[in-house]
Design a protein around this motif. Structure first.
Motif, mmCIF file in Angstrom:
data_model
loop_
_atom_site.group_PDB
_atom_site.id
_atom_site.type_symbol
_atom_site.label_atom_id
_atom_site.label_comp_id
_atom_site.label_asym_id
_atom_site.label_seq_id
_atom_site.Cartn_x
_atom_site.Cartn_y
_atom_site.Cartn_z
ATOM 1 N N THR A 1 0.458 -4.645 2.415
ATOM 2 C CA THR A 1 -0.492 -4.357 1.343
ATOM 3 C C THR A 1 -0.221 -2.974 0.779
ATOM 4 N N ILE A 2 -0.042 -2.901 -0.528
ATOM 5 C CA ILE A 2 0.167 -1.622 -1.190
ATOM 6 C C ILE A 2 -1.128 -1.196 -1.863
ATOM 7 N N SER A 3 -1.407 0.103 -1.825
ATOM 8 C CA SER A 3 -2.597 0.650 -2.482
ATOM 9 C C SER A 3 -2.278 2.061 -2.945
ATOM 10 N N ARG A 4 -3.149 2.611 -3.771
ATOM 11 C CA ARG A 4 -2.909 3.968 -4.253
ATOM 12 C C ARG A 4 -4.217 4.694 -4.481
ATOM 13 N N ASP A 5 -4.105 6.008 -4.449
ATOM 14 C CA ASP A 5 -5.216 6.889 -4.774
ATOM 15 C C ASP A 5 -4.761 7.704 -5.974
ATOM 16 N N ASN A 6 -5.223 7.323 -7.150
ATOM 17 C CA ASN A 6 -4.751 7.982 -8.374
ATOM 18 C C ASN A 6 -5.137 9.453 -8.422
ATOM 19 N N ALA A 7 -6.288 9.790 -7.873
ATOM 20 C CA ALA A 7 -6.746 11.177 -7.907
ATOM 21 C C ALA A 7 -5.839 12.097 -7.089
ATOM 22 N N LYS A 8 -5.172 11.517 -6.084
ATOM 23 C CA LYS A 8 -4.318 12.317 -5.207
ATOM 24 C C LYS A 8 -2.840 12.013 -5.389
ATOM 25 N N ASN A 9 -2.499 11.215 -6.406
ATOM 26 C CA ASN A 9 -1.090 10.861 -6.667
ATOM 27 C C ASN A 9 -0.415 10.335 -5.404
ATOM 28 N N THR A 10 -1.114 9.469 -4.719
ATOM 29 C CA THR A 10 -0.647 8.972 -3.425
ATOM 30 C C THR A 10 -0.589 7.448 -3.416
ATOM 31 N N VAL A 11 0.418 6.923 -2.743
ATOM 32 C CA VAL A 11 0.555 5.484 -2.578
ATOM 33 C C VAL A 11 0.735 5.193 -1.081
ATOM 34 N N PHE A 12 0.190 4.050 -0.665
ATOM 35 C CA PHE A 12 0.232 3.662 0.732
ATOM 36 C C PHE A 12 0.860 2.278 0.868
ATOM 37 N N LEU A 13 1.452 2.044 2.035
ATOM 38 C CA LEU A 13 1.951 0.705 2.349
ATOM 39 C C LEU A 13 1.481 0.363 3.761
ATOM 40 N N GLN A 14 0.536 -0.562 3.850
ATOM 41 C CA GLN A 14 0.074 -1.049 5.140
ATOM 42 C C GLN A 14 0.929 -2.244 5.526
ATOM 43 N N MET A 15 1.630 -2.109 6.638
ATOM 44 C CA MET A 15 2.554 -3.155 7.080
ATOM 45 C C MET A 15 2.028 -3.776 8.367
ATOM 46 N N SER A 16 1.837 -5.072 8.360
ATOM 47 C CA SER A 16 1.337 -5.789 9.523
ATOM 48 C C SER A 16 2.276 -6.942 9.859
ATOM 49 N N SER A 17 2.096 -7.484 11.052
ATOM 50 C CA SER A 17 2.950 -8.597 11.516
ATOM 51 C C SER A 17 4.425 -8.274 11.298
ATOM 52 N N LEU A 18 4.798 -7.085 11.691
ATOM 53 C CA LEU A 18 6.164 -6.624 11.432
ATOM 54 C C LEU A 18 7.187 -7.448 12.204
ATOM 55 N N LYS A 19 8.337 -7.630 11.564
ATOM 56 C CA LYS A 19 9.431 -8.409 12.125
ATOM 57 C C LYS A 19 10.668 -7.519 12.257
ATOM 58 N N PRO A 20 11.575 -7.868 13.158
ATOM 59 C CA PRO A 20 12.803 -7.055 13.267
ATOM 60 C C PRO A 20 13.543 -6.923 11.932
ATOM 61 N N GLU A 21 13.474 -7.943 11.101
ATOM 62 C CA GLU A 21 14.173 -7.871 9.809
ATOM 63 C C GLU A 21 13.516 -6.910 8.830
ATOM 64 N N ASP A 22 12.362 -6.350 9.175
ATOM 65 C CA ASP A 22 11.747 -5.304 8.357
ATOM 66 C C ASP A 22 12.343 -3.934 8.652
ATOM 67 N N THR A 23 13.192 -3.861 9.662
ATOM 68 C CA THR A 23 13.822 -2.593 10.002
ATOM 69 C C THR A 23 14.668 -2.087 8.844
ATOM 70 N N ALA A 24 14.404 -0.855 8.424
ATOM 71 C CA ALA A 24 15.094 -0.281 7.272
ATOM 72 C C ALA A 24 14.601 1.148 7.065
ATOM 73 N N VAL A 25 15.280 1.845 6.180
ATOM 74 C CA VAL A 25 14.748 3.104 5.661
ATOM 75 C C VAL A 25 13.898 2.747 4.443
ATOM 76 N N TYR A 26 12.671 3.207 4.442
ATOM 77 C CA TYR A 26 11.733 2.917 3.367
ATOM 78 C C TYR A 26 11.650 4.135 2.443
#
Length: 120
Positions: free
Chosen positions: A68-93
Protein backbone atom coordinates in the motif's frame (compact mmCIF):
# COMPACT_ATOMS: atom_id res chain seq x y z
CA UNK A 1 19.12 21.96 -3.61
CA UNK A 2 16.63 19.13 -3.47
CA UNK A 3 17.16 15.85 -1.68
CA UNK A 4 15.12 12.65 -1.73
CA UNK A 5 15.93 10.22 1.03
CA UNK A 6 14.53 6.77 1.80
CA UNK A 7 14.50 4.85 5.06
CA UNK A 8 13.04 1.65 6.43
CA UNK A 9 14.61 -1.15 4.43
CA UNK A 10 15.99 -4.27 6.06
CA UNK A 11 15.87 -8.01 6.39
CA UNK A 12 12.63 -9.90 6.96
CA UNK A 13 11.35 -13.44 6.66
CA UNK A 14 8.82 -14.42 4.06
CA UNK A 15 5.33 -13.43 5.12
CA UNK A 16 6.60 -10.51 7.14
CA UNK A 17 6.11 -6.78 6.73
CA UNK A 18 8.22 -3.68 6.25
CA UNK A 19 7.40 0.00 5.88
CA UNK A 20 9.47 2.27 3.70
CA UNK A 21 9.47 6.04 4.03
CA UNK A 22 10.77 8.71 1.68
CA UNK A 23 10.99 12.45 2.20
CA UNK A 24 11.75 15.14 -0.34
CA UNK A 25 13.38 18.25 1.09
CA UNK A 26 14.97 21.47 -0.03
CA UNK A 27 13.81 24.39 -2.14
CA UNK A 28 10.72 22.69 -3.54
CA UNK A 29 8.17 24.72 -5.45
CA UNK A 30 5.75 21.88 -6.15
CA UNK A 31 5.53 18.08 -6.13
CA UNK A 32 3.55 15.85 -8.46
CA UNK A 33 3.68 12.07 -8.57
CA UNK A 34 5.77 10.25 -5.99
CA UNK A 35 6.53 6.58 -6.19
CA UNK A 36 8.65 3.54 -5.55
CA UNK A 37 10.72 1.51 -7.96
CA UNK A 38 12.83 -1.56 -7.30
CA UNK A 39 15.80 -3.22 -8.88
CA UNK A 40 16.76 -6.82 -8.23
CA UNK A 41 20.29 -8.07 -8.99
CA UNK A 42 20.84 -8.37 -12.72
CA UNK A 43 17.48 -6.82 -13.58
CA UNK A 44 16.15 -3.45 -14.59
CA UNK A 45 14.48 -0.86 -12.39
CA UNK A 46 10.73 -1.47 -12.31
CA UNK A 47 7.78 0.49 -10.99
CA UNK A 48 6.32 -0.86 -7.75
CA UNK A 49 3.70 1.80 -7.05
CA UNK A 50 3.11 5.49 -7.42
CA UNK A 51 0.67 8.04 -6.07
CA UNK A 52 -0.38 11.41 -7.39
CA UNK A 53 -1.02 14.39 -5.18
CA UNK A 54 -4.77 13.79 -5.42
CA UNK A 55 -4.27 10.27 -4.03
CA UNK A 56 -4.65 8.29 -7.24
CA UNK A 57 -2.50 5.17 -7.16
CA UNK A 58 -0.95 2.69 -9.56
CA UNK A 59 0.49 -0.67 -8.51
CA UNK A 60 2.52 -3.31 -10.28
CA UNK A 61 0.48 -6.50 -10.66
CA UNK A 62 3.02 -8.42 -8.60
CA UNK A 63 2.35 -6.32 -5.47
CA UNK A 64 -1.39 -5.63 -5.71
CA UNK A 65 -3.16 -6.61 -2.51
CA UNK A 66 0.11 -6.82 -0.57
CA UNK A 67 1.64 -3.33 -0.79
CA UNK A 68 0.00 0.00 0.00
CA UNK A 69 1.37 3.38 -1.02
CA UNK A 70 0.39 6.59 0.76
CA UNK A 71 1.66 10.12 1.09
CA UNK A 72 1.65 13.12 3.36
CA UNK A 73 1.53 16.16 1.10
CA UNK A 74 2.22 18.59 3.93
CA UNK A 75 5.52 16.84 4.65
CA UNK A 76 6.48 15.90 1.06
CA UNK A 77 6.65 12.30 2.19
CA UNK A 78 5.62 9.02 0.62
CA UNK A 79 5.30 5.64 2.31
CA UNK A 80 5.21 2.05 1.13
CA UNK A 81 3.65 -0.49 3.48
CA UNK A 82 4.74 -3.94 2.37
CA UNK A 83 3.00 -7.03 3.73
CA UNK A 84 3.05 -10.75 2.93
CA UNK A 85 6.55 -10.28 1.62
CA UNK A 86 8.01 -12.90 -0.69
CA UNK A 87 11.64 -13.73 -1.52
CA UNK A 88 11.03 -12.34 -5.01
CA UNK A 89 10.42 -8.92 -3.43
CA UNK A 90 14.11 -8.79 -2.58
CA UNK A 91 15.60 -5.74 -4.28
CA UNK A 92 16.94 -2.26 -3.80
CA UNK A 93 13.94 0.03 -3.50
CA UNK A 94 14.23 3.56 -4.89
CA UNK A 95 12.00 6.52 -4.17
CA UNK A 96 11.11 8.81 -7.04
CA UNK A 97 9.61 12.28 -6.84
CA UNK A 98 8.51 14.35 -9.83
CA UNK A 99 8.90 17.90 -8.65
CA UNK A 100 9.80 21.45 -9.45
CA UNK A 101 12.37 23.32 -7.44
CA UNK A 102 12.81 27.09 -7.21
CA UNK A 103 15.81 26.83 -9.53
CA UNK A 104 14.72 24.26 -12.12
CA UNK A 105 11.66 23.02 -13.96
CA UNK A 106 9.75 19.79 -13.44
CA UNK A 107 11.96 16.73 -13.35
CA UNK A 108 12.44 13.40 -11.59
CA UNK A 109 14.53 13.13 -8.45
CA UNK A 110 15.73 9.80 -7.06
CA UNK A 111 16.75 8.62 -3.65
CA UNK A 112 19.89 6.61 -3.03
CA UNK A 113 17.98 3.35 -2.57
CA UNK A 114 17.30 1.10 0.39
CA UNK A 115 17.86 -2.66 0.44
CA UNK A 116 14.96 -5.00 1.19
CA UNK A 117 15.87 -8.65 1.66
CA UNK A 118 13.21 -11.33 2.17
CA UNK A 119 14.38 -14.77 3.25
CA UNK A 120 12.48 -17.95 2.49
Amino acid sequence: QVQVMESGGGFVQAGGSLRLSCAASGRIFGIGVMGWFRQAPGKGRDLVANISNDGSTIYADSVKGRFTISRDNAKNTVFLQMSSLKPEDTAVYYCNAHLRSFTSGWRDYWGQGTQVTVSS
